[in-house]
Design a protein around this motif. Structure first.
Motif, mmCIF file in Angstrom:
data_model
loop_
_atom_site.group_PDB
_atom_site.id
_atom_site.type_symbol
_atom_site.label_atom_id
_atom_site.label_comp_id
_atom_site.label_asym_id
_atom_site.label_seq_id
_atom_site.Cartn_x
_atom_site.Cartn_y
_atom_site.Cartn_z
ATOM 1 N N SER A 82 -18.100 18.103 -12.862
ATOM 2 C CA SER A 82 -17.411 18.960 -11.753
ATOM 3 C C SER A 82 -16.881 17.702 -10.590
ATOM 4 O O SER A 82 -17.366 16.839 -10.456
ATOM 5 C CB SER A 82 -18.335 19.943 -11.315
ATOM 6 O OG SER A 82 -19.303 19.123 -10.277
ATOM 7 N N TRP A 127 -13.239 13.779 -12.995
ATOM 8 C CA TRP A 127 -13.595 15.336 -13.489
ATOM 9 C C TRP A 127 -12.105 15.855 -14.013
ATOM 10 O O TRP A 127 -11.034 15.720 -13.058
ATOM 11 C CB TRP A 127 -14.089 16.116 -12.236
ATOM 12 C CG TRP A 127 -14.197 17.627 -12.800
ATOM 13 C CD1 TRP A 127 -14.982 18.285 -13.679
ATOM 14 C CD2 TRP A 127 -13.267 18.687 -12.248
ATOM 15 N NE1 TRP A 127 -14.594 19.497 -13.627
ATOM 16 C CE2 TRP A 127 -13.467 19.735 -12.889
ATOM 17 C CE3 TRP A 127 -12.085 18.680 -11.381
ATOM 18 C CZ2 TRP A 127 -12.866 20.848 -12.526
ATOM 19 C CZ3 TRP A 127 -11.337 19.569 -10.931
ATOM 20 C CH2 TRP A 127 -11.638 20.838 -11.648
ATOM 21 N N ASN A 129 -9.982 19.239 -15.308
ATOM 22 C CA ASN A 129 -10.059 20.579 -15.490
ATOM 23 C C ASN A 129 -9.272 20.874 -16.898
ATOM 24 O O ASN A 129 -8.147 21.035 -16.598
ATOM 25 C CB ASN A 129 -9.409 21.443 -14.068
ATOM 26 C CG ASN A 129 -9.583 22.967 -14.344
ATOM 27 O OD1 ASN A 129 -9.789 23.480 -15.389
ATOM 28 N ND2 ASN A 129 -9.153 23.674 -13.120
#
Length: 137
Positions: A82, A127, A129
């Motif tokens: 995250s 991180w 996405n």
């Protein structure tokens, strides 16, 4: 084929380096640790770093040990779960005596920031996405 990655890093003060990585939340494998080295568990059974005193590290090679505060050969990159994990690890590293070599970069689909450990080794944290990554060409 499943692989395990163990990378070796020379350190000036093994106890200080152990305390640094412990403050980031990493554990150690006592079976692979001793007076001259400590095995930092990054991902159980998959990724670890062997912190070695410079003398021990030097005994395994036939050329000089790079002083990572003066020159770099590698950047260790860890993919985090995250954005918060990236920020948290960087914050902990700085609080434990590390430094950030560059500000956080937010590319929308990816966030990256790194830290330099006590010996100057560079760690980049990323991180991604997966839902918002641009299509591959």
């Amino acid at each position: 084929m499943s692989k395990q990655v163990i990378f070796n890093l020379p350190v000036k003060d093994l106890q200080k380096s152990k305390a640094f990585f412990a403050s980031l939340g990493f554990g150690f494998n006592p079976q692979m640790s001793g007076e001259h080295a400590a095995n930092v568990i990054i991902e159980e059974g998959r990724i670890s770093a062997m912190l070695m005193t410079e003398d021990f590290f030097r005994s395994l090679i036939d050329k000089p040990v790079v002083q990572a505060k003066e020159a770099n050969e590698v950047i260790v990159c860890l993919v985090c779960d995250s954005r918060d994990e990236v920020a948290s690890l960087v914050e902990k590293a700085v609080a434990a005596g590390g430094r950030t070599p560059h500000p956080l970069e937010d590319h929308g689909f990816m966030v990256t920031q790194g830290f330099e450990d006590l010996d100057g080794h560079l760690w980049n944290l990323v991180w991604m996405n997966a839902a918002s990554q641009p299509p591959q060409a």
